[in-house]
Motif scaffolding. Structure first.
Motif, short mmCIF file in Angstrom:
data_model
loop_
_atom_site.label_atom_id
_atom_site.label_comp_id
_atom_site.label_asym_id
_atom_site.label_seq_id
_atom_site.Cartn_x
_atom_site.Cartn_y
_atom_site.Cartn_z
N ALA A 157 23.92 56.48 -10.07
CA ALA A 157 22.88 57.55 -9.41
C ALA A 157 23.46 58.87 -9.20
O ALA A 157 24.99 59.02 -8.96
CB ALA A 157 22.67 56.91 -7.95
N ALA A 158 22.69 59.83 -9.38
CA ALA A 158 23.16 61.29 -9.21
C ALA A 158 23.49 61.40 -7.91
O ALA A 158 22.76 61.10 -6.84
CB ALA A 158 22.15 62.12 -9.91
N SER A 159 24.40 62.29 -7.49
CA SER A 159 24.73 62.95 -6.07
C SER A 159 23.51 63.47 -5.45
O SER A 159 22.97 64.36 -6.10
CB SER A 159 25.97 63.39 -5.97
OG SER A 159 26.14 64.14 -4.54
N ALA A 160 23.33 63.12 -4.19
CA ALA A 160 22.26 63.99 -3.61
C ALA A 160 22.75 65.24 -3.23
O ALA A 160 21.96 66.44 -2.79
CB ALA A 160 21.82 63.46 -2.34
N LEU A 161 23.98 65.76 -3.05
CA LEU A 161 24.49 66.90 -3.01
C LEU A 161 24.70 67.90 -4.35
O LEU A 161 24.95 67.44 -5.43
CB LEU A 161 26.05 66.82 -2.21
CG LEU A 161 25.94 66.01 -0.95
CD1 LEU A 161 27.35 65.99 -0.34
CD2 LEU A 161 25.29 67.10 0.34
N PRO A 162 24.32 69.05 -4.00
CA PRO A 162 24.53 70.04 -5.30
C PRO A 162 26.31 69.82 -5.45
O PRO A 162 26.96 69.87 -4.76
CB PRO A 162 23.99 71.42 -4.47
CG PRO A 162 23.73 71.18 -3.44
CD PRO A 162 23.84 69.66 -2.86
N PRO A 163 26.38 70.33 -6.66
CA PRO A 163 28.00 70.11 -6.91
C PRO A 163 28.91 70.93 -6.16
O PRO A 163 30.09 70.85 -5.81
CB PRO A 163 28.01 70.85 -8.52
CG PRO A 163 26.67 70.28 -9.00
CD PRO A 163 25.68 70.45 -7.72
N ALA A 164 28.29 72.14 -5.80
CA ALA A 164 29.23 73.24 -4.96
C ALA A 164 29.54 72.56 -3.58
O ALA A 164 30.58 72.64 -3.15
CB ALA A 164 28.68 74.55 -4.84
N ALA A 165 28.50 71.96 -2.88
CA ALA A 165 28.88 71.29 -1.59
C ALA A 165 29.42 70.27 -1.79
O ALA A 165 30.37 69.86 -0.95
CB ALA A 165 27.43 71.03 -1.04
N LEU A 166 29.22 69.27 -2.92
CA LEU A 166 30.05 68.06 -2.94
C LEU A 166 31.81 68.71 -3.24
O LEU A 166 32.56 68.00 -2.60
CB LEU A 166 29.80 67.33 -4.36
CG LEU A 166 30.44 66.18 -4.62
CD1 LEU A 166 30.12 64.93 -3.56
CD2 LEU A 166 29.92 65.38 -5.82
N ALA A 167 32.05 69.66 -3.86
CA ALA A 167 33.55 70.04 -4.21
C ALA A 167 33.99 70.67 -2.97
O ALA A 167 35.00 70.41 -2.49
CB ALA A 167 33.43 71.19 -5.14
#
Length: 175
Positions: free
Chosen positions: A67-77
């Motif tokens: 499943a794709a992460s619910a967070l945008p890539p910047a927030a996840l990073a």
């Protein structure tokens, strides 16, 4: 099957003597029937019977894309970077070492005490590195030492494998 039941209804039980000639015959006596709830239960179970041909053979599991992460890539990073910069977890025994005057929890090896952890004060530390295993001299809160005379708290040397850091204090707003 019905013939067998009819014969069983008309035959006297084997442990009783035959009925006297003036008594009513077995066919004139009322026949016991199953209570209605048993009939309902049998009717409910009947559709559940599955013929062997209707049984499905399990298929091999199919691969499913994660499943794709619910967070945008910047927030996840940013969360990953913050977790990497954080100090090690307080329960990590490898990052924590006992220090004189500090607190610890100790698992006592005595029979009946296995699996329990007790609060203790660290009185001394020795070993570690090339000088043998790291050990701590601890005073265990709430446990009295065996011995004669005045009661004193239990004091023993234990290896670091039997020690862990104390739990963190409760939050200030904890009731």
């Amino acid at each position: 099957m019905e013939d067998l039941l009819m014969r069983a209804e008309n035959a006297p039980p084997p442990s009783l003597p035959p009925s006297p000639p003036d008594s009513p015959s077995a066919s004139a006596m009322p026949v016991a029937t199953a209570p209605p709830f048993l009939e309902l239960a049998a009717a409910a179970v009947a559709p559940m019977v599955v013929a062997p041909a209707a049984v499905e053979v399990p298929r091999p599991m199919e691969r499913v894309a994660p499943a794709a992460s619910a967070l945008p890539p910047a927030a996840l990073a940013s969360r990953v970077a913050a977790a990497a910069a954080a100090p090690p977890h307080s329960g990590s025994e490898q990052a924590w070492k006992p220090s004189v005057g500090g607190r610890a929890e100790v698992a006592l090896p005595d029979e009946g005490l296995e699996g329990s952890w007790y609060s203790a004060e660290v009185l001394g530390v020795r070993g570690g590195g090339g000088a043998g295993p790291l050990e701590a001299h601890v005073r265990v809160a709430g446990l009295l030492a065996d011995g004669e005379g005045e009661a004193a708290l239990l004091e023993e040397w234990h290896t670091a494998a039997r020690l862990r850091p104390p739990p963190p204090p409760p939050p200030a707003d904890f009731p």
